[in-house]
Design an enzyme around this catalytic site. Structure first.
Site, PDB file in Angstrom:
ATOM      1  N   LYS A   1      12.731  40.394 -14.930  1.00 28.10           N
ATOM      2  CA  LYS A   1      11.566  39.775 -15.556  1.00 28.10           C
ATOM      3  C   LYS A   1      10.279  40.287 -14.925  1.00 28.10           C
ATOM      4  CE  LYS A   1      11.749  35.628 -12.620  1.00 28.10           C
ATOM      5  NZ  LYS A   1      12.031  34.178 -12.585  1.00 28.10           N
TER       6      LYS A   1
ATOM      7  N   ASP B   1       0.821  -1.219   0.000  1.00 25.70           N
ATOM      8  CA  ASP B   1       0.000   0.000   0.000  1.00 25.70           C
ATOM      9  C   ASP B   1       0.850   1.261   0.000  1.00 25.70           C
ATOM     10  OD1 ASP B   1       1.022  -0.051   2.519  1.00 25.70           O
ATOM     11  OD2 ASP B   1      -0.900   0.151   3.567  1.00 25.70           O
TER      12      ASP B   1
ATOM     13  N   ASP C   1      17.003  36.995 -12.233  1.00 20.15           N
ATOM     14  CA  ASP C   1      15.986  37.890 -11.664  1.00 20.15           C
ATOM     15  C   ASP C   1      16.624  38.728 -10.570  1.00 20.15           C
ATOM     16  OD1 ASP C   1      16.054  36.262  -9.288  1.00 20.15           O
ATOM     17  OD2 ASP C   1      14.642  34.898 -10.241  1.00 20.15           O
TER      18      ASP C   1
ATOM     19  N   ARG D   1       6.202  39.198 -14.602  1.00 28.20           N
ATOM     20  CA  ARG D   1       5.221  38.133 -14.804  1.00 28.20           C
ATOM     21  C   ARG D   1       3.805  38.707 -14.837  1.00 28.20           C
ATOM     22  NH1 ARG D   1       7.266  32.911 -13.813  1.00 28.20           N
ATOM     23  NH2 ARG D   1       9.210  32.835 -12.618  1.00 28.20           N
TER      24      ARG D   1
END
Length: 336
Positions: free
Chosen positions: A204, A46, A181, A206
């Site tokens: 950058k 399991d 970044d 977003r």
């Protein structure tokens, strides 16, 4: 307490290759054979995890080598259950050697009603009976403060500096280290200072999570050998786009040095098709066959550094000495 002639290492299934590399280096330093403690770490039908240690560990200084990489939950549970088994077997001290610390990207609440999973994992590690943590390049330095026990956070930048100086020894004046970044500037600056070269940033923006809308290069990269430095590469979307942005800005060629090669989903295909000449990662995460066979991915070993850190912890000597270029040069002598 009995006299311990050597540290004892045990490994889960997350990165047996690295664990075996570490014990080989420890054996070399100790001048005697040091093997992994004989144990079985397996699953019932399991998928419950079961651990049985076949050697006496009473009063021993134990080191569990187990990154919590993919599958993160299984590998984390292996670590916790191994720690519990050792604690109940009267080990004197248990150090968790976690080359890649999973859940580290969940280190703060970015929105309402979200968890700080890194703190939860820290609590679980302490509750399992672990006395100390040895890791490398935590995604966020403040995670060390989530623990109420000692945490030694090693850095890949001294090893990367050795590799860069070896690979580009005749082109040092043309190297520019690039942070992908603004948040990674400290990491990139550290490597740039070790090499003695210029620094640039790819800024950058977003629009939504996982998608980069726009990238801008801050710094002069014209005709430079640009080396992008970061701690984690997951799907490689941002990394490949940053490389393209640098080439568009006039970079002569682009290489990347990433500590933890998570490389999930389309990452390897993107990297092979990208403008990057090479991606260098460490073996903190067990590399898949696809990673090993990728034409432009190379792996640098961390076993020498982790072996020395384990011996320093065992001896009660400085781990921070491994942050220095001179110390790492001696440890990696013959490799570079």
């Amino acid at each position: 307490m009995k006299n311990m002639t050597q540290p004892k290492l045990i490994a889960g299934n997350a990165n047996l290759t690295l664990a075996r590399g570490i014990v080989r280096r420890v054996s070399m330093h100790r001048g005697m054979t040091v093997g992994l403690v004989d144990a079985r770490v397996e699953r019932f039908n399991d998928q419950e995890i079961f651990v049985e240690v076949f050697e006496n560990v009473r009063g021993e200084d134990m080191f569990i080598v187990q990154p919590t990489s993919r599958p993160a939950n299984d590998n984390l549970m292996e670590l916790l259950i191994m720690a519990d088994a050792l604690k109940r077997s009267s080990a004197a001290r248990i150090t968790a050697v976690i080359p890649y610390f999973g859940y580290a990207r969940q280190d703060r609440r970015t929105k309402a009603r979200t968890p700080i999973s890194a703190k939860l994992v820290a609590n679980m590690i302490a509750t399992a009976g672990i006395d100390r943590v040895l890791t490398m390049d935590l995604h966020a330095a403040q995670i060390q403060g989530f623990f109420d026990l000692p945490v030694d956070n090693l850095y890949s930048s001294p090893v990367f500096a050795l590799d860069v100086l070896n690979q580009f020894k005749h082109q040092k004046d043309k190297i520019t280290i690039v942070s992908p970044d603004v948040g990674g500037v400290a990491r990139a600056r550290d490597l740039a200072q070790r090499i003695g070269c210029a620094l640039a940033i790819v800024d950058k923006r977003r629009e939504k999570a996982g998608e980069v809308a726009e990238m801008t290069v801050i710094g002069d990269v014209e005709d430079q050998i640009c080396i992008i430095v970061d701690d984690i590469c997951d799907t490689a979307g941002t990394l490949c786009k940053a490389a393209e942005t640098l080439v568009e800005a006039g970079a002569g060629e682009v290489h990347s040095y990433i500590t933890h090669g998570v490389l999930s989903g389309p990452a390897i295909e993107r990297i092979e098709k990208s403008v990057m000449k090479s991606l260098v990662i460490t073996d903190s995460i067990e590399p898949s066959d696809a990673v090993l066979n990728a034409r432009n991915i190379r792996i640098v070993p961390t076993a020498p550094m982790f072996a020395q850190a384990i011996l320093n912890i065992w001896n009660g000597t400085s781990v921070s000495s491994l942050f220095e270029h001179a110390t790492l040069s001696a440890i990696y002598e013959g490799m570079y």
